[in-house]
Motif scaffolding. Sequence first.
Motif, PDB file in Angstrom:
ATOM      1  N   VAL A 126      11.914  -9.260  -7.571  1.00  0.00           N
ATOM      2  CA  VAL A 126      12.219  -9.872  -6.271  1.00  0.00           C
ATOM      3  C   VAL A 126      12.116  -8.835  -5.157  1.00  0.00           C
ATOM      4  N   ARG A 127      12.588  -7.647  -5.386  1.00  0.00           N
ATOM      5  CA  ARG A 127      12.550  -6.599  -4.370  1.00  0.00           C
ATOM      6  C   ARG A 127      11.127  -6.188  -4.019  1.00  0.00           C
ATOM      7  N   ALA A 128      10.172  -6.442  -4.925  1.00  0.00           N
ATOM      8  CA  ALA A 128       8.783  -6.051  -4.704  1.00  0.00           C
ATOM      9  C   ALA A 128       7.894  -7.208  -4.272  1.00  0.00           C
ATOM     10  N   TRP A 129       8.479  -8.358  -3.930  1.00  0.00           N
ATOM     11  CA  TRP A 129       7.657  -9.495  -3.488  1.00  0.00           C
ATOM     12  C   TRP A 129       6.756  -9.090  -2.322  1.00  0.00           C
ATOM     13  N   PRO A 130       5.495  -9.516  -2.307  1.00  0.00           N
ATOM     14  CA  PRO A 130       4.590  -9.196  -1.187  1.00  0.00           C
ATOM     15  C   PRO A 130       5.090  -9.698   0.162  1.00  0.00           C
ATOM     16  N   VAL A 131       5.908 -10.759   0.174  1.00  0.00           N
ATOM     17  CA  VAL A 131       6.390 -11.302   1.446  1.00  0.00           C
ATOM     18  C   VAL A 131       7.184 -10.261   2.224  1.00  0.00           C
ATOM     19  N   TRP A 132       7.820  -9.330   1.523  1.00  0.00           N
ATOM     20  CA  TRP A 132       8.623  -8.328   2.224  1.00  0.00           C
ATOM     21  C   TRP A 132       7.757  -7.326   2.982  1.00  0.00           C
ATOM     22  N   HIS A 133       6.506  -7.168   2.572  1.00  0.00           N
ATOM     23  CA  HIS A 133       5.605  -6.304   3.340  1.00  0.00           C
ATOM     24  C   HIS A 133       5.262  -6.952   4.685  1.00  0.00           C
ATOM     25  N   HIS A 134       5.079  -8.258   4.677  1.00  0.00           N
ATOM     26  CA  HIS A 134       4.851  -8.970   5.943  1.00  0.00           C
ATOM     27  C   HIS A 134       6.108  -8.919   6.809  1.00  0.00           C
ATOM     28  N   PHE A 135       7.267  -9.069   6.175  1.00  0.00           N
ATOM     29  CA  PHE A 135       8.536  -8.968   6.890  1.00  0.00           C
ATOM     30  C   PHE A 135       8.668  -7.599   7.558  1.00  0.00           C
ATOM     31  N   ARG A 136       8.364  -6.552   6.825  1.00  0.00           N
ATOM     32  CA  ARG A 136       8.442  -5.183   7.353  1.00  0.00           C
ATOM     33  C   ARG A 136       7.522  -4.990   8.561  1.00  0.00           C
ATOM     34  N   ASP A 137       6.309  -5.500   8.452  1.00  0.00           N
ATOM     35  CA  ASP A 137       5.306  -5.248   9.484  1.00  0.00           C
ATOM     36  C   ASP A 137       5.546  -6.051  10.753  1.00  0.00           C
ATOM     37  N   TYR A 138       6.341  -7.113  10.678  1.00  0.00           N
ATOM     38  CA  TYR A 138       6.604  -7.917  11.871  1.00  0.00           C
ATOM     39  C   TYR A 138       7.304  -7.095  12.939  1.00  0.00           C
ATOM     40  N   PHE A 139       8.272  -6.254  12.571  1.00  0.00           N
ATOM     41  CA  PHE A 139       9.126  -5.595  13.569  1.00  0.00           C
ATOM     42  C   PHE A 139       8.476  -4.389  14.261  1.00  0.00           C
ATOM     43  N   PRO A 140       7.916  -3.377  13.614  1.00  0.00           N
ATOM     44  CA  PRO A 140       7.911  -3.074  12.179  1.00  0.00           C
ATOM     45  C   PRO A 140       9.137  -2.241  11.794  1.00  0.00           C
ATOM     46  N   ILE A 141       9.372  -2.146  10.463  1.00  0.00           N
ATOM     47  CA  ILE A 141      10.494  -1.376   9.924  1.00  0.00           C
ATOM     48  C   ILE A 141       9.937  -0.207   9.116  1.00  0.00           C
ATOM     49  N   SER A 142      10.537   0.956   9.284  1.00  0.00           N
ATOM     50  CA  SER A 142      10.159   2.114   8.477  1.00  0.00           C
ATOM     51  C   SER A 142      11.422   2.870   8.086  1.00  0.00           C
ATOM     52  N   LEU A 143      11.343   3.584   6.987  1.00  0.00           N
ATOM     53  CA  LEU A 143      12.458   4.370   6.470  1.00  0.00           C
ATOM     54  C   LEU A 143      12.049   5.841   6.479  1.00  0.00           C
ATOM     55  N   ILE A 144      12.821   6.665   7.164  1.00  0.00           N
ATOM     56  CA  ILE A 144      12.509   8.088   7.288  1.00  0.00           C
ATOM     57  C   ILE A 144      13.581   8.895   6.560  1.00  0.00           C
ATOM     58  N   ARG A 145      13.164   9.688   5.611  1.00  0.00           N
ATOM     59  CA  ARG A 145      14.081  10.556   4.874  1.00  0.00           C
ATOM     60  C   ARG A 145      14.125  11.924   5.541  1.00  0.00           C
ATOM     61  N   THR A 146      15.326  12.379   5.872  1.00  0.00           N
ATOM     62  CA  THR A 146      15.449  13.704   6.486  1.00  0.00           C
ATOM     63  C   THR A 146      15.701  14.793   5.450  1.00  0.00           C
ATOM     64  N   VAL A 147      16.407  14.454   4.370  1.00  0.00           N
ATOM     65  CA  VAL A 147      16.641  15.425   3.288  1.00  0.00           C
ATOM     66  C   VAL A 147      16.587  14.688   1.949  1.00  0.00           C
ATOM     67  N   PRO A 148      16.140  15.348   0.890  1.00  0.00           N
ATOM     68  CA  PRO A 148      16.191  14.727  -0.438  1.00  0.00           C
ATOM     69  C   PRO A 148      17.630  14.671  -0.940  1.00  0.00           C
ATOM     70  N   LEU A 149      17.913  13.695  -1.796  1.00  0.00           N
ATOM     71  CA  LEU A 149      19.252  13.515  -2.347  1.00  0.00           C
ATOM     72  C   LEU A 149      19.199  13.625  -3.860  1.00  0.00           C
ATOM     73  N   ASP A 150      20.213  14.252  -4.409  1.00  0.00           N
ATOM     74  CA  ASP A 150      20.316  14.451  -5.853  1.00  0.00           C
ATOM     75  C   ASP A 150      20.574  13.109  -6.543  1.00  0.00           C
ATOM     76  N   PRO A 151      19.670  12.650  -7.411  1.00  0.00           N
ATOM     77  CA  PRO A 151      19.883  11.356  -8.084  1.00  0.00           C
ATOM     78  C   PRO A 151      21.014  11.384  -9.096  1.00  0.00           C
ATOM     79  N   GLY A 152      21.587  12.544  -9.358  1.00  0.00           N
ATOM     80  CA  GLY A 152      22.698  12.624 -10.289  1.00  0.00           C
ATOM     81  C   GLY A 152      24.039  12.303  -9.661  1.00  0.00           C
TER      82      GLY A 152
END
Length: 235
Positions: A76-102
């Motif tokens: 569900v999280r990977a549905w193609p419709v969410w790419h169209h949703f993202r591009d409408y605004f558009p929305i982007s996610l910017i990472r400033t620092v990496p985070l430890d997955p532990g």
Amino acid sequence: MALPEFAPLRLPLRRRLQTLAVLQWVCSFLLLGQLCTLLFVLALRGPLWLPALLYGLWLLADRDTPRRGGRPSAWVRAWPVWHHFRDYFPISLIRTVPLDPGRNYVFGFHPHGVLAAGAFGNFCTEATGFGRLFPGLRPRLLTLPCWFRLPLFREYAMAGGLVSSEASSLEHLLAGPGGLVAVIALGGPPEALEARPGALRLQLLRRTGFVRIALKYGTPLVPVFSFGENELFPQ
């Protein structure tokens, strides 16, 4: 009174798909819950009463899942419709620092906006590449518990990674071995009511319970700012 403005007829198909993607998202949160509840009631009163009854019994057995990390679906999280949703605004996610997955984290999201479009697009879908930017981390967006009392709709909400905003839900996420991100729209509904273009007020003085829980588990607090969130919808 100003007359409504309509989009030109000659719009690219890409833009129309983006508009439809946002329309279905808005309608999902405004109408889908009520529609699912109505269908469930009709099923109980009709020939599908037995499957509906069994589902109702399963709901009772599954009632704690929204407070126990939910039931996200990578599909569900990977549905193609969410790419169209993202591009409408558009929305982007910017990472400033990496985070430890532990480790586990609390992401403090601000501003809430009217519908928290940035929070949904970035943390309830993979359209902006959360999994690529933060490998090993799994986001859970906390929202009002009332959404999970609606039959059928609750499954759709949890599939995107939504979980209950109750304190016990946050504690469950932070008490785990690591790799979970609890995303909290800090101002909540009060802040949403003040979300309008040009406004930027953080409702936090009486909403610090998440800080105490984070301190209890030694969880880092990560600030997340959604630029342009309050400019999306006038109210």
